[in-house]
Design a protein around this motif. Sequence first.
Motif, PDB file in Angstrom:
ATOM      1  N   SER A 147       0.854  -0.877  -0.081  1.00 30.57           N
ATOM      2  CA  SER A 147      -0.108   0.070   0.091  1.00 30.57           C
ATOM      3  C   SER A 147       0.871   1.158   0.009  1.00 30.57           C
ATOM      4  O   SER A 147       0.520   2.362  -0.753  1.00 30.57           O
ATOM      5  CB  SER A 147      -1.027  -0.172   1.227  1.00 30.57           C
TER       6      SER A 147
ATOM      7  N   ASP B 244      -5.949  -1.425  -4.753  1.00 29.54           N
ATOM      8  CA  ASP B 244      -5.459  -2.025  -3.517  1.00 29.54           C
ATOM      9  C   ASP B 244      -6.408  -3.013  -3.003  1.00 29.54           C
ATOM     10  O   ASP B 244      -7.335  -2.636  -2.189  1.00 29.54           O
ATOM     11  CB  ASP B 244      -5.120  -0.913  -2.612  1.00 29.54           C
ATOM     12  N   GLU B 245      -6.263  -4.009  -3.346  1.00 27.14           N
ATOM     13  CA  GLU B 245      -7.186  -5.358  -2.663  1.00 27.14           C
ATOM     14  C   GLU B 245      -8.460  -5.078  -3.100  1.00 27.14           C
ATOM     15  O   GLU B 245      -9.392  -5.186  -2.075  1.00 27.14           O
ATOM     16  CB  GLU B 245      -6.837  -5.246  -1.154  1.00 27.14           C
TER      17      GLU B 245
ATOM     18  N   GLN C 118      -7.510   0.680   0.248  1.00 27.64           N
ATOM     19  CA  GLN C 118      -7.759  -0.800   0.944  1.00 27.64           C
ATOM     20  C   GLN C 118      -9.117  -1.136   1.624  1.00 27.64           C
ATOM     21  O   GLN C 118      -9.667  -1.935   1.666  1.00 27.64           O
ATOM     22  CB  GLN C 118      -6.646  -1.147   1.530  1.00 27.64           C
TER      23      GLN C 118
HETATM   24 MG   LIG Z   1      -2.029  -2.689   2.198  1.00 32.52          MG
END
Ligand SMILES: [Mg+2]
Lengths: 317, 240
Positions: free
Chosen positions: B43, B162-163, B85
């Motif tokens: 991240s 991010d994810e 995220q």
């Molecule tokens: Mg992360």
Amino acid sequence: MRFLSLGPGEVAALLLLLLLLLFPAAAGAYQIRLATVIFMWAALAGSWNLLAGYAGAVDLGPVVYYGVGAFATAALMLRAHLPFLVSLVLAGGVAMVIAYAVGTPTLRLRGAYFAIGTLALAESAKQLALAWDRLTGIPLTGGSAGVSLPLSAGYLLFYYVMLALASLVTAAALWLGRSKFGYGLRAIGENDRLAEASGVNIHRLKRRVYVGSALLIAWTGGTAGYWLSYINASDFFGAGLTFQMVVMVLLGGLGTPFGPPLGALFLTLAAEILGTRFVYHYLIAIGVLIVAVSLFMPAGLAGVGRLLRSRRAGVQP
Amino acid sequence: MSILEVRALTKSFGSLVALDRVDLKLAEGEILGIIGPNGAGKSTLFNLIAGLERPSAGAVYYRGAAISGLTTDAVCRLGITKTFQIPQLFPRMSVLENVFVAGLYGKGVSLGPARYQAETWLEFVGLADKAAAAAETLSLPERRRLDLARVLATDARVLLLDENMAGLNQREVAASVALLRQVRDRGRSLMVIEHIMRAIADLADRVLVLNYGEKIAEGRPRDVMRDPAVIKAYLGEAYT
Ligand SMILES: [Mg+2]
Ligand SMILES: Nc1ncnc2c1ncn2[C@@H]1O[C@H](COP(=O)(O)OP(=O)(O)OP(=O)(O)O)[C@@H](O)[C@H]1O
């Protein structure tokens, strides 16, 4: 698309404006004076709402521009011998320049830090205004004695100028509700980090609305000063004015175009009925009302609580 | 020329080196997977590229020009933006308005086109039926799709996700992989952080592995996943 059409609220507001334009023909001096006070507060509260209600920045120093507007208007009238309206317009320019310079650094503060910073700024501005003549040798604020203005041109002028200011502020809020600029501000108010990540230049937008709101407050202050024909720094930079703007917006509805005028109407009438003889009762009544509103209509006050709580600095993961 | 290049990018938080001299290149139209254990600096890498944080050292280049030092909004308008995220939204705006704002400011179009394009992107991610709902009422998988629609509406060419599949079930992951392929086909280059290996293996053209802030491997997914160093640091014995 409803960008150009008028909603029912806007149509009602226009009709009300029409009535208010004609109101002095039917009303006595007392009613006209009272209405002027309401317009003044609607303009002040509405200006505060532009920044707090839309961009989510709780400014506790708007009174700075009220004082700047009043003293700059007075100075231009007394020293440059300009007519009132010319002085007023120019004083607005002075306020904008100051707001630009002050807003550039302070608007980078977030949440409660911005609130505290602007509160401190307003207190410093008051002290500076009180000491100005002594420090600089340039007569401007009259120190603690204040400044007297020539007796004014009758109350109708003030009625119409304050009405124009209140209308202008309300129109600005309505415009924010449907313009690109307003959407940008609302995005900042709801989640400034996300707004920034979505391409919103948050500092520029906040500064614009801060400068615009300072202009409107300065015009109101300049008009109020001439209307009262006596201004002094303790009153015109006093935190009590800020407090009233905030209370009116919170009572009427934060982030709504018609909330501030409603709050102004309600509190001014309450003060008129309860306040002249029972000042303390009036303050207590306001306190009770605020508590009652926050308890029973949490949405009305939730905005500011959320703003002050939720702004932790730092990057979201 | 690669659309994005990162050279010796480094970020320290006090004594912790979250990202340590990482180099990478992203080709136009490429999907680059970023994997690594928790706290590896994935991240942080995204935050540095998107301008949410300043690098301690190193530089980021977009189409050959250095962009380090630009603010997040400027980086976004230039053509790089990320999802979060923890999915972020403008809670009391409608789902449509969330995407609309990104078009207005990220892409810089006016109200009419921004609204039309927001509707199109909501349809693309499958949220059209929620357009009028308040964003805060969305479920987590829906929030992730909204975040995707938002970054698409900015018109950025490089998307850092991010994810974006975390918390999705198997079927939703498969749908998301297919969707991201379509995103690439619409002229976007992607960097994708994921912990779901199946998704990365299916989706990514290349994979980069971070461990304690350092790049420990880079290459085609199946090669990287056979790399002993990667297995030791991240995938674990169970995977082999
Ligand atoms: Mg992360
Ligand atoms: N703002 C910060 N201040 C201090 N330390 C930070 C900060 N942001 C990240 N870190 C630390 O930097 C390291 C890398 O964090 P990062 O969030 O990039 O990891 P990650 O690879 O995304 O992990 P995860 O898979 O859990 O999301 C971690 O040790 C984290 O605690």
